[in-house]
Write an enzyme that holds these catalytic residues in place. Structure first.
Site, PDB file in Angstrom:
ATOM      1  N   HIS A   1       0.874  -1.236  -0.048  1.00 23.92           N
ATOM      2  CA  HIS A   1       0.091   0.044  -0.023  1.00 23.92           C
ATOM      3  C   HIS A   1       0.842   1.338   0.016  1.00 23.92           C
ATOM      4  O   HIS A   1       1.952   1.051   0.471  1.00 23.92           O
ATOM      5  CB  HIS A   1      -0.882   0.094   1.144  1.00 23.92           C
ATOM      6  CG  HIS A   1      -1.690  -0.860   1.622  1.00 23.92           C
ATOM      7  ND1 HIS A   1      -1.278  -2.205   2.298  1.00 23.92           N
ATOM      8  CD2 HIS A   1      -3.017  -1.235   1.465  1.00 23.92           C
ATOM      9  CE1 HIS A   1      -2.224  -3.031   2.247  1.00 23.92           C
ATOM     10  NE2 HIS A   1      -3.306  -2.364   1.924  1.00 23.92           N
TER      11      HIS A   1
ATOM     12  N   ASP B   1       2.475   2.056   3.221  1.00 22.24           N
ATOM     13  CA  ASP B   1       3.452   0.966   3.853  1.00 22.24           C
ATOM     14  C   ASP B   1       4.648   1.290   3.825  1.00 22.24           C
ATOM     15  O   ASP B   1       5.571   1.434   4.588  1.00 22.24           O
ATOM     16  CB  ASP B   1       3.398  -0.388   3.204  1.00 22.24           C
ATOM     17  CG  ASP B   1       1.789  -1.046   3.323  1.00 22.24           C
ATOM     18  OD1 ASP B   1       1.059  -0.503   4.325  1.00 22.24           O
ATOM     19  OD2 ASP B   1       1.454  -1.718   2.518  1.00 22.24           O
TER      20      ASP B   1
HETATM   21  C1  XUL Z   1      -7.407  -6.655   4.483  1.00 28.01           C
HETATM   22  C2  XUL Z   1      -6.778  -7.042   3.292  1.00 28.01           C
HETATM   23  C3  XUL Z   1      -5.678  -5.821   2.855  1.00 28.01           C
HETATM   24  C4  XUL Z   1      -5.732  -6.069   1.186  1.00 28.01           C
HETATM   25  C5  XUL Z   1      -4.944  -4.962   0.450  1.00 28.01           C
HETATM   26  O1  XUL Z   1      -8.078  -7.798   4.918  1.00 28.01           O
HETATM   27  O2  XUL Z   1      -6.459  -8.180   3.032  1.00 28.01           O
HETATM   28  O3  XUL Z   1      -4.314  -5.962   3.274  1.00 28.01           O
HETATM   29  O4  XUL Z   1      -5.022  -7.248   0.782  1.00 28.01           O
HETATM   30  O5  XUL Z   1      -5.507  -3.705   0.715  1.00 28.01           O
END
Ligand code: XUL
Ligand code: CO
Length: 438
Positions: A100, A103
């Site tokens: 993300h 992150d």
């Molecule tokens: C949350 C989840 C996230 C997604 C990406 O449950 O799985 O980390 O994979 O946003």
């Protein structure tokens, strides 16, 4: 350069007899199975958020795992995380990562500052990708942690928040394209509602579809050739999330004409939260031509939330790989370990034990899935079970040449019909025979 995991050697395949905890017993990256290396079948990816950021906090306690990597200043921490993540991928022989925006670089006071920080870390990551020969499986924007998204992002009740979310997605797409990402994920963390008393569901869903359309159009305009994914999840953090499960998401995509632009990123623990098996969700994606990528993990059936544990259940991994192979295998997608070591597994080596356990379990799953296919008994049974649709009245039904009158005529002439045994227990014992027999 000094190492962040100095006690960890490169993890190598040593075979099933090895008792070395820092070795693979089943994942042999270069071993060829059905014409492809295990590396290429499985396309393992490291999740940046769990691996580099999750510090073991929970509702009742603070962090137990230090993820500052020896730095104090937030940008120095971010740089050390980037360097540590490539050392970790290198040592584990993982080719891909997923992240993300927030992150990799901490959010600043303004959007402009956040974007500058992202650019700075993306420069470093770009260098590290070249140095270590690693690839980006997918990028995404974190549209759920900041308090501005408490009412949703693309489904917010406030236009300013929607605009902010769009700006964040735009930047995340640019970084993903720049790093050669093979995919981009939408996970609708806050895209849902807590109570219908304050919610205009129709407008929220229309707006979400508009954000997705804009994202696709913009990404293609800047040269993104990767796949877009939606990652279904029924609840948590919201009481009800719009992207409930694969079927719900497919209906949404079809309603808004987005079904040619998106595929599914199926997560095991999200499937079980929706009261489905992982295999079910993979099958639904596959039969609708929308299988894309996988977030590999597992939940705990005694707990009602997303525990994001590393997958070690070989049955689950076998059935998942069976579906993935049947769906044609990964193309742009891969197997992202959206998983974290438990809060009490807080020593640096625990993250390596965790990845090794997950990679070995999926390696076994891959081998066992091919054993099931080569054995042929399961597939043969399914084929036979539906064989009445190959000829006669069955072929007429399948080809669309039957109507109610013809079917009634046929049934009346038959008088009655006996249904066949489903033989579930027999099939389950075949699976055990394949997994554990000689
Ligand atoms: C949350 C989840 C996230 C997604 C990406 O449950 O799985 O980390 O994979 O946003
Ligand atoms: Co996920």
């Amino acid at each position: 350069m000094s190492e962040f995991y100095p006690t960890i050697p490169k993890i190598r395949y040593e075979g099933s007899k090895s008792k070395n905890p820092l070795a693979f017993r089943f994942y042999n990256p270069e071993e060829v199975i059905a014409g492809k290396t295990m590396r290429d079948h499985l396309k393992f990816a490291m999740s940046y958020w769990h691996t580099m950021c999750a510090e073991g906090t929970d509702m009742f306690g603070s962090g137990t795992i230090n993820k500052k990597f020896g730095a104090v200043d937030v940008m120095e921490v971010a740089k050390n995380k980037a360097k540590a993540s490539f050392e970790l991928m290198d040592k584990l022989d993982i080719d891909y990562f997923c992240f993300h925006d927030r992150d990799i670089a901490p959010e600043g006071d303004t959007l402009a500052e956040s974007n500058e920080r992202l650019d700075e870390i993306a420069n470093l990551i770009e260098e590290l990708m070249k140095k270590y020969n690693k690839k980006l499986l997918w990028g995404t924007a974190n549209l759920f942690s900041n308090k501005r998204y408490m009412n949703g992002a693309g489904t917010s009740c406030e236009a300013d928040v929607f605009a902010f979310a769009a700006a964040q997605v735009k930047k995340a797409l640019e970084i993903t394209v720049r790093l050669g990402g093979e995919g981009y994920v939408f996970w609708g963390g806050r895209e849902g509602y807590e109570t219908l008393l304050n919610t205009d569901m129709a407008l929220e869903q229309d707006n979400m579809a508009k954000l997705m359309r804009m994202a696709v159009d913009y990404a293609r305009s800047i040269g993104f050739t990767g796949d877009f994914y939606i990652e279904p999840k029924p609840k948590e953090p919201m009481k009800h999330q719009y992207d409930f499960d694969v079927s719900t998401v497919i209906a949404f995509l079809r309603k808004y004409g987005l079904d040619k632009d998106f595929k599914m990123n199926v997560e095991a623990n999200h499937a079980t939260l929706a009261m489905h098996t992982f295999q079910h969700e993979l099958r639904v994606a596959s039969v609708n031509g929308m299988f894309g990528s996988v977030d590999a993990n597992r939940g705990d059936l005694l707990l009602g939330w997303d525990t994001d544990q590393f997958p070690t259940d070989v049955y689950d991994c076998t059935f998942a790989m069976y579906e993935i192979i049947k769906a044609g295998g990964f193309t742009k997608g891969g197997l992202n370990f959206d998983a974290k070591a438990r809060r009490a597994s807080n020593a640096p080596e625990d993250v390596f034990y965790s990845y090794i356990s997950g990679m070995d379990a999926f390696a076994l799953g891959l081998k066992m899935a091919y054993k099931m296919i080569d054995d042929g008994r399961i597939e043969g049974f399914v084929k036979d079970r539906y064989s009445s649709f190959k000829t006669g009245i069955g072929a007429m039904i399948v080809s669309g040449n039957a109507d109610m009158v013809k079917l009634e005529e046929y049934a009346l002439a038959k008088g009655d019909v006996q249904a066949l045994s489903g033989r579930q227990e027999y099939l389950e014992s075949i699976v055990n025979d394949i997994l554990f027999g000689q």
